[in-house]
Design a protein around this motif. Sequence first.
Motif, PDB file in Angstrom:
ATOM      1  N   GLN A  71     -11.726  52.685  92.637  1.00  0.00           N
ATOM      2  CA  GLN A  71     -10.953  51.826  93.534  1.00  0.00           C
ATOM      3  C   GLN A  71     -11.607  50.456  93.612  1.00  0.00           C
ATOM      4  O   GLN A  71     -12.827  50.352  93.743  1.00  0.00           O
ATOM      5  N   ASN A  72     -10.768  49.428  93.537  1.00  0.00           N
ATOM      6  CA  ASN A  72     -11.225  48.062  93.737  1.00  0.00           C
ATOM      7  C   ASN A  72     -11.264  47.838  95.245  1.00  0.00           C
ATOM      8  O   ASN A  72     -10.232  47.732  95.891  1.00  0.00           O
ATOM      9  N   THR A  73     -12.462  47.799  95.828  1.00  0.00           N
ATOM     10  CA  THR A  73     -12.617  47.612  97.266  1.00  0.00           C
ATOM     11  C   THR A  73     -12.897  46.153  97.620  1.00  0.00           C
ATOM     12  O   THR A  73     -13.146  45.839  98.780  1.00  0.00           O
ATOM     13  N   GLY A  74     -12.839  45.283  96.631  1.00  0.00           N
ATOM     14  CA  GLY A  74     -13.021  43.854  96.858  1.00  0.00           C
ATOM     15  C   GLY A  74     -11.687  43.172  97.131  1.00  0.00           C
ATOM     16  O   GLY A  74     -10.680  43.824  97.393  1.00  0.00           O
ATOM     17  N   ASN A  75     -11.676  41.847  97.027  1.00  0.00           N
ATOM     18  CA  ASN A  75     -10.450  41.098  97.303  1.00  0.00           C
ATOM     19  C   ASN A  75      -9.986  40.246  96.128  1.00  0.00           C
ATOM     20  O   ASN A  75      -9.190  39.329  96.296  1.00  0.00           O
ATOM     21  N   VAL A  76     -10.493  40.532  94.931  1.00  0.00           N
ATOM     22  CA  VAL A  76     -10.050  39.860  93.711  1.00  0.00           C
ATOM     23  C   VAL A  76      -9.850  40.895  92.599  1.00  0.00           C
ATOM     24  O   VAL A  76     -10.452  41.962  92.619  1.00  0.00           O
ATOM     25  N   THR A  77      -9.013  40.581  91.640  1.00  0.00           N
ATOM     26  CA  THR A  77      -8.748  41.481  90.523  1.00  0.00           C
ATOM     27  C   THR A  77      -9.993  41.613  89.644  1.00  0.00           C
ATOM     28  O   THR A  77     -10.662  40.622  89.355  1.00  0.00           O
ATOM     29  N   LEU A  78     -10.280  42.843  89.226  1.00  0.00           N
ATOM     30  CA  LEU A  78     -11.428  43.124  88.362  1.00  0.00           C
ATOM     31  C   LEU A  78     -10.955  43.646  87.011  1.00  0.00           C
ATOM     32  O   LEU A  78      -9.870  44.204  86.901  1.00  0.00           O
ATOM     33  N   LEU A  79     -11.795  43.493  86.001  1.00  0.00           N
ATOM     34  CA  LEU A  79     -11.573  44.075  84.673  1.00  0.00           C
ATOM     35  C   LEU A  79     -12.752  45.003  84.369  1.00  0.00           C
ATOM     36  O   LEU A  79     -13.652  44.648  83.618  1.00  0.00           O
ATOM     37  N   PRO A  80     -12.758  46.191  84.953  1.00  0.00           N
ATOM     38  CA  PRO A  80     -13.909  47.082  84.755  1.00  0.00           C
ATOM     39  C   PRO A  80     -13.875  47.797  83.402  1.00  0.00           C
ATOM     40  O   PRO A  80     -12.822  48.180  82.912  1.00  0.00           O
ATOM     41  N   MET A  81     -15.057  47.953  82.811  1.00  0.00           N
ATOM     42  CA  MET A  81     -15.247  48.726  81.587  1.00  0.00           C
ATOM     43  C   MET A  81     -16.106  49.933  81.970  1.00  0.00           C
ATOM     44  O   MET A  81     -17.069  49.801  82.716  1.00  0.00           O
TER      45      MET A  81
END
Length: 149
Positions: A71-81
């Motif tokens: 889950q992205n718990t931040g406030n910007v879009t992420l590109l996780p690998m």
Amino acid sequence: VQLKVRVPRRAEGERSAQVWVRARATLSPLEVRTVRRLILSIVGTERFELTINDVSVESQGAVFQVKAEIQNTGNVTLLPMFGADLTMSDGGHSKAYQKKASSLAPGERASARISVPSSGGRWEGTGTVTAQFRDADGKTHRLNKTVGD
């Protein structure tokens, strides 16, 4: 052409927006219209945060299927690998990494799956799942989750 944006006082992270453009050629009744969607980042307010939950490993023949809920718990879009490092019974390690990242919007949940080759060995039940992503400054953030936690 100039574009001016007014940001709400307590806004932070990302905001979606639309830009509407209308243009009319001189001496012509024709008009061209276009709408573009975009994401605005409010610099200095970004939170780059990710959580890894519910890691599971399943043996399927010559590979181990590693699955993690993220889950992205931040406030910007992420590109996780993502990657997985499994400890084998002979003391060695079997590793695999994603080849392509998929974007994860703020608040969004996803399922990450990684196929780790068994290399003919037996898995001893321990290992690590890793997620990496970059922030706006290009700094790499790495998050580890132990299998079984």
